[in-house]
Motif scaffolding. Structure first.
Motif, PDB file in Angstrom:
ATOM      1  N   SER A 147     -17.627  19.236 -18.031  1.00  0.00           N
ATOM      2  CA  SER A 147     -18.551  20.351 -17.741  1.00  0.00           C
ATOM      3  C   SER A 147     -19.760  19.892 -16.915  1.00  0.00           C
ATOM      4  O   SER A 147     -20.059  18.694 -16.862  1.00  0.00           O
ATOM      5  CB  SER A 147     -18.994  20.991 -19.058  1.00  0.00           C
ATOM      6  N   TRP A 149     -24.006  20.410 -15.360  1.00  0.00           N
ATOM      7  CA  TRP A 149     -25.339  20.254 -15.954  1.00  0.00           C
ATOM      8  C   TRP A 149     -26.133  21.557 -16.051  1.00  0.00           C
ATOM      9  O   TRP A 149     -27.206  21.582 -16.644  1.00  0.00           O
ATOM     10  CB  TRP A 149     -26.163  19.258 -15.125  1.00  0.00           C
ATOM     11  N   LYS A 173     -16.305  15.413 -21.677  1.00  0.00           N
ATOM     12  CA  LYS A 173     -17.378  14.705 -20.976  1.00  0.00           C
ATOM     13  C   LYS A 173     -18.405  15.704 -20.469  1.00  0.00           C
ATOM     14  O   LYS A 173     -18.088  16.534 -19.618  1.00  0.00           O
ATOM     15  CB  LYS A 173     -16.822  13.918 -19.779  1.00  0.00           C
ATOM     16  N   SER A 175     -22.011  16.519 -18.371  1.00  0.00           N
ATOM     17  CA  SER A 175     -22.593  15.913 -17.173  1.00  0.00           C
ATOM     18  C   SER A 175     -23.508  14.762 -17.584  1.00  0.00           C
ATOM     19  O   SER A 175     -24.243  14.858 -18.569  1.00  0.00           O
ATOM     20  CB  SER A 175     -23.386  16.954 -16.397  1.00  0.00           C
ATOM     21  N   GLU A 176     -23.481  13.703 -16.800  1.00  0.00           N
ATOM     22  CA  GLU A 176     -24.370  12.577 -17.100  1.00  0.00           C
ATOM     23  C   GLU A 176     -25.840  12.990 -16.951  1.00  0.00           C
ATOM     24  O   GLU A 176     -26.738  12.347 -17.490  1.00  0.00           O
ATOM     25  CB  GLU A 176     -24.061  11.398 -16.163  1.00  0.00           C
ATOM     26  N   GLY A 206     -19.168  10.844 -13.574  1.00  0.00           N
ATOM     27  CA  GLY A 206     -17.956  11.587 -13.225  1.00  0.00           C
ATOM     28  C   GLY A 206     -16.944  10.717 -12.518  1.00  0.00           C
ATOM     29  O   GLY A 206     -15.745  10.752 -12.808  1.00  0.00           O
ATOM     30  N   GLY A 227     -18.413  21.482  -9.212  1.00  0.00           N
ATOM     31  CA  GLY A 227     -18.435  21.813  -7.793  1.00  0.00           C
ATOM     32  C   GLY A 227     -17.034  21.912  -7.187  1.00  0.00           C
ATOM     33  O   GLY A 227     -16.092  21.292  -7.691  1.00  0.00           O
ATOM     34  N   THR A 230     -15.497  18.525  -6.015  1.00  0.00           N
ATOM     35  CA  THR A 230     -14.982  17.722  -7.132  1.00  0.00           C
ATOM     36  C   THR A 230     -13.672  18.319  -7.630  1.00  0.00           C
ATOM     37  O   THR A 230     -12.708  17.594  -7.904  1.00  0.00           O
ATOM     38  CB  THR A 230     -16.000  17.673  -8.298  1.00  0.00           C
ATOM     39  N   LEU A 249     -15.185  26.747 -10.375  1.00  0.00           N
ATOM     40  CA  LEU A 249     -15.920  26.021  -9.333  1.00  0.00           C
ATOM     41  C   LEU A 249     -17.114  26.826  -8.802  1.00  0.00           C
ATOM     42  O   LEU A 249     -17.600  27.736  -9.457  1.00  0.00           O
ATOM     43  CB  LEU A 249     -14.932  25.640  -8.225  1.00  0.00           C
ATOM     44  N   CYS A 282     -23.752  29.385 -11.676  1.00  0.00           N
ATOM     45  CA  CYS A 282     -22.687  29.621 -10.691  1.00  0.00           C
ATOM     46  C   CYS A 282     -22.562  31.096 -10.335  1.00  0.00           C
ATOM     47  O   CYS A 282     -22.043  31.441  -9.281  1.00  0.00           O
ATOM     48  CB  CYS A 282     -21.362  29.104 -11.230  1.00  0.00           C
ATOM     49  N   GLU A 384     -22.794  26.794  -1.015  1.00  0.00           N
ATOM     50  CA  GLU A 384     -23.509  26.996  -2.274  1.00  0.00           C
ATOM     51  C   GLU A 384     -24.777  26.159  -2.275  1.00  0.00           C
ATOM     52  O   GLU A 384     -24.721  24.933  -2.163  1.00  0.00           O
ATOM     53  CB  GLU A 384     -22.602  26.581  -3.433  1.00  0.00           C
TER      54      GLU A 384
HETATM   55  P1  NDP Z   1     -19.964  18.286 -10.245  1.00  0.00           P
HETATM   56  O1  NDP Z   1     -18.687  18.733  -9.670  1.00  0.00           O
HETATM   57  O2  NDP Z   1     -20.733  17.238  -9.549  1.00  0.00           O
HETATM   58  O3  NDP Z   1     -19.764  17.739 -11.725  1.00  0.00           O
HETATM   59  C1  NDP Z   1     -19.195  18.498 -12.763  1.00  0.00           C
HETATM   60  C2  NDP Z   1     -18.711  17.568 -13.845  1.00  0.00           C
HETATM   61  O4  NDP Z   1     -17.646  16.761 -13.319  1.00  0.00           O
HETATM   62  C3  NDP Z   1     -19.761  16.553 -14.312  1.00  0.00           C
HETATM   63  O5  NDP Z   1     -19.566  16.266 -15.671  1.00  0.00           O
HETATM   64  C4  NDP Z   1     -19.460  15.352 -13.451  1.00  0.00           C
HETATM   65  O6  NDP Z   1     -19.943  14.156 -13.981  1.00  0.00           O
HETATM   66  C5  NDP Z   1     -17.948  15.392 -13.431  1.00  0.00           C
HETATM   67  N1  NDP Z   1     -17.318  14.719 -12.312  1.00  0.00           N
HETATM   68  C6  NDP Z   1     -17.836  14.373 -11.107  1.00  0.00           C
HETATM   69  N2  NDP Z   1     -16.903  13.746 -10.353  1.00  0.00           N
HETATM   70  C7  NDP Z   1     -15.772  13.704 -11.090  1.00  0.00           C
HETATM   71  C8  NDP Z   1     -14.454  13.183 -10.866  1.00  0.00           C
HETATM   72  N3  NDP Z   1     -14.120  12.582  -9.739  1.00  0.00           N
HETATM   73  N4  NDP Z   1     -13.540  13.309 -11.843  1.00  0.00           N
HETATM   74  C9  NDP Z   1     -13.853  13.916 -12.997  1.00  0.00           C
HETATM   75  N5  NDP Z   1     -15.090  14.413 -13.285  1.00  0.00           N
HETATM   76  C10 NDP Z   1     -16.028  14.313 -12.341  1.00  0.00           C
HETATM   77  O7  NDP Z   1     -20.834  19.590 -10.460  1.00  0.00           O
HETATM   78  P2  NDP Z   1     -22.339  19.691 -10.959  1.00  0.00           P
HETATM   79  O8  NDP Z   1     -22.471  18.998 -12.274  1.00  0.00           O
HETATM   80  O9  NDP Z   1     -23.232  19.328  -9.847  1.00  0.00           O
HETATM   81  O10 NDP Z   1     -22.432  21.246 -11.292  1.00  0.00           O
HETATM   82  C11 NDP Z   1     -22.757  22.213 -10.360  1.00  0.00           C
HETATM   83  C12 NDP Z   1     -21.518  22.905  -9.851  1.00  0.00           C
HETATM   84  O11 NDP Z   1     -20.804  23.499 -10.933  1.00  0.00           O
HETATM   85  C13 NDP Z   1     -21.844  24.036  -8.919  1.00  0.00           C
HETATM   86  O12 NDP Z   1     -20.986  23.984  -7.814  1.00  0.00           O
HETATM   87  C14 NDP Z   1     -21.562  25.276  -9.740  1.00  0.00           C
HETATM   88  O13 NDP Z   1     -21.222  26.403  -8.986  1.00  0.00           O
HETATM   89  C15 NDP Z   1     -20.424  24.822 -10.576  1.00  0.00           C
HETATM   90  N6  NDP Z   1     -20.306  25.678 -11.740  1.00  0.00           N
HETATM   91  C16 NDP Z   1     -19.255  26.561 -11.812  1.00  0.00           C
HETATM   92  C17 NDP Z   1     -19.148  27.450 -12.862  1.00  0.00           C
HETATM   93  C18 NDP Z   1     -18.008  28.403 -12.974  1.00  0.00           C
HETATM   94  O14 NDP Z   1     -17.781  28.900 -14.075  1.00  0.00           O
HETATM   95  N7  NDP Z   1     -17.289  28.690 -11.929  1.00  0.00           N
HETATM   96  C19 NDP Z   1     -20.172  27.475 -13.929  1.00  0.00           C
HETATM   97  C20 NDP Z   1     -21.214  26.520 -13.741  1.00  0.00           C
HETATM   98  C21 NDP Z   1     -21.284  25.650 -12.678  1.00  0.00           C
HETATM   99  P3  NDP Z   1     -21.387  13.614 -13.502  1.00  0.00           P
HETATM  100  O15 NDP Z   1     -22.384  14.617 -13.901  1.00  0.00           O
HETATM  101  O16 NDP Z   1     -21.530  12.351 -14.215  1.00  0.00           O
HETATM  102  O17 NDP Z   1     -21.295  13.441 -12.010  1.00  0.00           O
END
Ligand code: NDP
Length: 481
Positions: A147, A149, A173, A175-176, A206, A227, A230, A249, A282, A384
């Protein structure tokens, strides 16, 4: 210093490597704790514990599983204040929001899926020639939940609760960037009597532990929110394993405001949709299309409201706008604003970083920002931004508004503002988004399918959709004479 550990086998464990990452408070910009930088060794411990727990958890009568989930919900409610304080400190969101939205919703997620565990029914299909089919819905096994942050505990539990309700063991896991309330959830689950090994919470990056969870052969499904980039990477990695994958996403959500809208309601709700949680939801509105006749009045009123919204200490009860979650994210949002200026856009209000005084001097604060005068193809209308930044654009006809709204790679959510319900139905049908709210925003019923079209995701969460994702359907056909 607030140092947290992984949660494996109902114990809080230091990472095997003893490597930790800093945890930074967005309100002050200061390191205030540490989190495990987990790797393969920690994941293996979680997998071993999950394998031990898997069979008995899957076979536990659903009523008993449901009772444990209800207990988790009750404990979240009992610890609401402590969880809300932690969420606000970790994420920078106003304490009032954490108290009224994030933490109550985390409790609701467990309550809702506790009911789903006991109500989830299988289908039967009779055939004319003395045969009957029934569908067994069996837990997938060990599943991974990852999930973001922005709504830390809210979204973390939105995945974990249905996965557990369906009888899976979960390796999760957070978010860090916002690990704190996830770590507190571990203790709550233990107190609620969740058997050892059923849930593991692994902290870290991540690109390391997130990636390892996705790739692990014993993890049979991944539910990911984050995102689009990702999500796309994860999809390419998992395709060869044919692993079940749910992706929630990014979004670039249009708001369509028609001449005949209820002006006061629309302004209040669009204001909330634009700037709630510093625009880091989001589902936030980010492209606001307003019909020409009311454009100037609407613009004047929205700008006035935005000017009155000043970022302040998230811990203050009165604060409506807190800090942006991290320095890199603040810089990313500022980059969009800068490039909009260079493209000749008008910044109607905001656009600048805010320096607060005292212990908040190094925090990440940004004025709510409204931009006018950008073409629809500009990156601020296409990518975004995920911050307190919206664009305003006038339109003449409904057809034009629909075209502008659909001119996006994203397709998560849209809002329509009108008193004419016939028009609202018509527009809703034509919008290419997974969710359309008419005269409201973020009005959620947890039974409804939740998710996006196009690059906003794959599959749906919520209600039965989530229970289906976290189970394998097996058809049993019996011929009788
Ligand atoms: P990220 O994609 O950067 O990270 C999301 C999660 O994935 C974090 O826990 C992250 O860890 C982890 N992650 C990153 N890289 C990898 C990988 N290669 N493999 C597995 N896990 C990984 O998104 P953000 O945390 O920046 O969140 C914002 C995004 O989330 C926005 O784009 C937003 O629109 C979207 N979002 C979508 C929603 C929906 O329901 N559609 C709801 C809420 C948000 P770490 O933090 O350690 O990098």
């Amino acid at each position: 210093m607030d140092n947290i550990d992984n949660f494996i086998g109902n114990q809080h464990l230091a990472p095997v490597s003893k490597n930790y990452l800093d945890n930074i408070c967005p309100a002050t910009g200061q390191v205030y704790g540490s989190i495990p930088n987990s790797d393969e060794a920690d994941l293996e411990l979680a997998i071993v514990a999950a394998k031990r727990a898997q069979k008995s958890w899957a076979q536990m009568p659903s009523e008993q599983r449901s009772d444990i989930l209800i207990k988790i919900a009750q404990l979240i409610e009992q610890n609401l204040e402590e969880l809300a304080q932690a969420e606000s400190l970790d994420n920078g969101k106003p304490i009032s929001l954490a108290r009224s939205v994030d933490i109550p919703r985390a409790a609701s997620n467990f309550k809702f899926f506790a009911a789903a565990a006991s109500q989830f029914a299988s289908q039967a299909h009779h055939m004319p020639n003395n045969a009957i089919n029934y569908t067994l819905r069996q837990p997938v096994g060990i599943v991974g939940c990852i999930s973001p942050w922005n709504l830390p505990l809210y979204l973390f539990t939105w995945k974990i609760a249905p996965a557990l309700a369906a009888g899976n063991c979960v390796i999760a896991k957070p978010s860090e960037v916002t690990p704190k309330t996830a770590s507190m959830l571990g203790k709550i689950c233990q107190q609620a009597g969740l058997p050892e090994g059923v849930l593991a919470i692994l902290h870290g990056e991540g690109k390391t532990i997130g990636n390892l969870i996705c790739q692990h052969r014993d993890i049979k499904a991944i539910s990911f929110t984050g995102g689009t980039q990702t999500g796309a990477y994860i999809a390419t990695q998992l395709a060869p394993q044919f692993k079940k994958l749910s992706l929630e996403l990014g979004g670039k959500n249009p708001a369509i405001v028609l001449n005949d809208c209820d002006m006061e309601l629309t302004l209040n709700e669009i204001f909330r949709a634009s700037f709630a949680n510093q625009g880091q939801i989001c589902l936030c509105a980010s492209r606001i299309y307003v019909q020409r006749e009311i454009y100037q009045d609407f613009k004047r009123a929205l700008v006035e409201k935005a000017k009155a919204l000043m970022p302040a200490d998230p811990a203050n009860e009165q604060t409506a706008m807190g800090a942006i979650v991290s320095k890199p994210h603040l810089n990313k949002v500022l980059g969009f604003i800068e490039r909009a200026k260079q493209s000749g856009a008008t910044i109607l209000t905001g656009g600048e970083q805010v320096k607060l005084a005292g212990r908040l001097a190094d925090g990440y604060y940004l004025q709510p920002t409204i931009i006018e005068g950008l073409a629809n193809e500009h990156e601020c209308n296409q990518q975004e931004i995920f911050g307190p930044v919206v664009t305003l654009t006038p339109f003449d006809s409904i057809d034009e508004a629909i075209t502008l709204a659909n001119d996006s790679d994203y397709g998560l959510a849209a809002t329509v503002w009108t008193k004419n319900l016939a028009n609202a139905h018509d527009i809703a049908e034509q919008l290419q988004t997974g969710i359309v709210w008419v005269n409201c925003w973020l009005h959620r019923d947890l039974r409804t399918p939740f998710g996006g079209m196009k690059q906003s995701g794959l599959g749906r969460e919520g209600g039965e959709e989530a229970m289906r994702f976290f189970t394998e359907a097996k058809n049993v056909c019996i011929k009788y004479t």
